[in-house]
Design a protein around this motif. Structure first.
Motif, PDB file in Angstrom:
ATOM      1  N   VAL A  61      56.055  88.807  28.239  1.00 23.89           N
ATOM      2  CA  VAL A  61      57.340  88.333  27.739  1.00 23.89           C
ATOM      3  C   VAL A  61      57.489  86.856  28.110  1.00 23.89           C
ATOM      4  CG1 VAL A  61      59.839  88.662  27.834  1.00 23.89           C
ATOM      5  CG2 VAL A  61      58.318  90.627  28.057  1.00 23.89           C
ATOM      6  N   ASP A  62      57.895  86.017  27.165  1.00 20.87           N
ATOM      7  CA  ASP A  62      58.089  84.583  27.393  1.00 20.87           C
ATOM      8  C   ASP A  62      59.570  84.253  27.440  1.00 20.87           C
ATOM      9  OD1 ASP A  62      55.381  84.075  27.309  1.00 20.87           O
ATOM     10  OD2 ASP A  62      55.375  83.606  25.179  1.00 20.87           O
ATOM     11  N   LEU A  63      59.884  83.092  28.010  1.00 20.81           N
ATOM     12  CA  LEU A  63      61.270  82.614  27.979  1.00 20.81           C
ATOM     13  C   LEU A  63      61.703  82.360  26.541  1.00 20.81           C
ATOM     14  CD1 LEU A  63      61.395  80.083  30.950  1.00 20.81           C
ATOM     15  CD2 LEU A  63      62.425  82.350  30.822  1.00 20.81           C
ATOM     16  N   ILE A  64      60.807  81.743  25.770  1.00 22.74           N
ATOM     17  CA  ILE A  64      61.052  81.528  24.341  1.00 22.74           C
ATOM     18  C   ILE A  64      60.011  82.357  23.610  1.00 22.74           C
ATOM     19  CG2 ILE A  64      61.155  79.834  22.478  1.00 22.74           C
ATOM     20  CD1 ILE A  64      61.666  77.699  24.639  1.00 22.74           C
ATOM     21  N   VAL A  70      56.933  76.873  16.525  1.00 24.83           N
ATOM     22  CA  VAL A  70      56.670  75.723  17.377  1.00 24.83           C
ATOM     23  C   VAL A  70      57.188  75.930  18.800  1.00 24.83           C
ATOM     24  CG1 VAL A  70      56.896  73.229  17.680  1.00 24.83           C
ATOM     25  CG2 VAL A  70      56.663  74.171  15.397  1.00 24.83           C
ATOM     26  N   LEU A  71      58.469  76.181  18.988  1.00 22.42           N
ATOM     27  CA  LEU A  71      59.030  76.325  20.329  1.00 22.42           C
ATOM     28  C   LEU A  71      58.429  77.493  21.100  1.00 22.42           C
ATOM     29  CD1 LEU A  71      62.817  75.627  19.712  1.00 22.42           C
ATOM     30  CD2 LEU A  71      61.115  74.101  20.681  1.00 22.42           C
ATOM     31  N   GLY A  72      58.075  78.549  20.390  1.00 27.13           N
ATOM     32  CA  GLY A  72      57.518  79.728  21.035  1.00 27.13           C
ATOM     33  C   GLY A  72      56.215  79.444  21.760  1.00 27.13           C
ATOM     34  N   TYR A  73      55.392  78.595  21.168  1.00 26.17           N
ATOM     35  CA  TYR A  73      54.127  78.241  21.810  1.00 26.17           C
ATOM     36  C   TYR A  73      54.264  77.004  22.685  1.00 26.17           C
ATOM     37  CZ  TYR A  73      52.032  81.687  18.795  1.00 26.17           C
ATOM     38  OH  TYR A  73      51.723  82.854  18.178  1.00 26.17           O
ATOM     39  N   LEU A  74      55.262  76.204  22.415  1.00 28.99           N
ATOM     40  CA  LEU A  74      55.457  74.978  23.178  1.00 28.99           C
ATOM     41  C   LEU A  74      55.770  75.280  24.639  1.00 28.99           C
ATOM     42  CD1 LEU A  74      55.394  71.972  22.689  1.00 28.99           C
ATOM     43  CD2 LEU A  74      57.839  72.026  22.269  1.00 28.99           C
ATOM     44  N   ASP A  75      56.540  76.333  24.898  1.00 26.34           N
ATOM     45  CA  ASP A  75      56.832  76.666  26.290  1.00 26.34           C
ATOM     46  C   ASP A  75      55.562  77.077  27.027  1.00 26.34           C
ATOM     47  OD1 ASP A  75      56.618  79.234  25.121  1.00 26.34           O
ATOM     48  OD2 ASP A  75      57.985  80.086  26.586  1.00 26.34           O
ATOM     49  N   ILE A  79      55.065  74.884  30.199  1.00 20.89           N
ATOM     50  CA  ILE A  79      55.473  75.538  31.444  1.00 20.89           C
ATOM     51  C   ILE A  79      54.283  76.018  32.273  1.00 20.89           C
ATOM     52  CG2 ILE A  79      56.705  77.526  32.411  1.00 20.89           C
ATOM     53  CD1 ILE A  79      58.714  77.218  30.114  1.00 20.89           C
ATOM     54  N   VAL A  80      53.362  76.735  31.650  1.00 26.22           N
ATOM     55  CA  VAL A  80      52.242  77.297  32.408  1.00 26.22           C
ATOM     56  C   VAL A  80      51.372  76.201  33.023  1.00 26.22           C
ATOM     57  CG1 VAL A  80      50.151  78.709  32.263  1.00 26.22           C
ATOM     58  CG2 VAL A  80      52.251  79.481  31.161  1.00 26.22           C
ATOM     59  N   PRO A  81      50.907  75.204  32.247  1.00 28.53           N
ATOM     60  CA  PRO A  81      50.101  74.149  32.887  1.00 28.53           C
ATOM     61  C   PRO A  81      50.864  73.367  33.959  1.00 28.53           C
ATOM     62  CG  PRO A  81      49.802  74.079  30.520  1.00 28.53           C
ATOM     63  CD  PRO A  81      50.918  75.035  30.794  1.00 28.53           C
ATOM     64  N   ALA A  82      52.153  73.153  33.751  1.00 26.70           N
ATOM     65  CA  ALA A  82      52.945  72.422  34.755  1.00 26.70           C
ATOM     66  C   ALA A  82      53.042  73.226  36.050  1.00 26.70           C
ATOM     67  CB  ALA A  82      54.335  72.109  34.212  1.00 26.70           C
ATOM     68  N   LEU A  83      53.282  74.518  35.950  1.00 22.62           N
ATOM     69  CA  LEU A  83      53.355  75.360  37.153  1.00 22.62           C
ATOM     70  C   LEU A  83      52.007  75.435  37.858  1.00 22.62           C
ATOM     71  CD1 LEU A  83      55.638  78.293  35.952  1.00 22.62           C
ATOM     72  CD2 LEU A  83      56.185  76.562  37.662  1.00 22.62           C
TER      73      LEU A  83
END
Length: 143
Positions: A61-64, A70-75, A79-83
């Motif tokens: 489950v994703d936040l978006i 676009v937004l669905g994959y953008l998170d 988010i994942v690489p940043a974390l």
């Protein structure tokens, strides 16, 4: 303006190769984070960020949601690489080197686990229900 399809195809191929390279690096980084999570010398702040990164990366489950264009994959792309990058910064250097060697020699197997998926979905459903109940109280007319 002259259109050159060969130049466009080369640019797209170069972009695709760069994405593949970054995806391989991210997969290696995720394995290092996976092994560092269980290491005795890893501190609590690093463990918290690693747990969040691993949970989000492995969560069904994703936040978006991904079905939102676009937004669905953008998170997932942000988010994942940043974390993972933050988690790698918080891991002590000697632990990171040891875990990188371990991850290269024995990559973790991330098989599908339906029980974990059901737990994540249940948690998200509870969070959404709680948010919905709070919103309902806010917008419902008071008598």
């Amino acid at each position: 303006m002259e259109k050159n399809p060969q130049r466009l195809f080369k640019a797209l191929a170069s972009f695709r190769d760069a994405l593949k390279s970054r995806a391989r690096a991210l997969k290696k980084d995720l394995a290092v984070v996976y092994y560092a999570f269980g290491h005795a010398q890893t501190g609590l702040p690093a463990r918290l960020v690693m747990g969040l990164a691993l949970a989000y990366a492995l969560s069904p489950v994703d936040l978006i949601p991904d079905f939102i264009p676009v937004l669905g994959y953008l998170d997932d792309l942000i988010i994942v690489p940043a974390l993972i990058a933050l988690a790698l910064k918080l891991i002590p250097e000697e632990v990171r080197a040891e875990c990188a060697t371990k991850a290269e020699a024995n990559p973790p197997s991330l098989r599908k686990n339906w029980v974990t998926g059901v737990i994540f979905i249940a948690i998200w459903a509870l969070v959404l229900f709680w948010i919905g109940s709070k919103l309902f109280v806010l917008v419902s007319p008071r008598s």
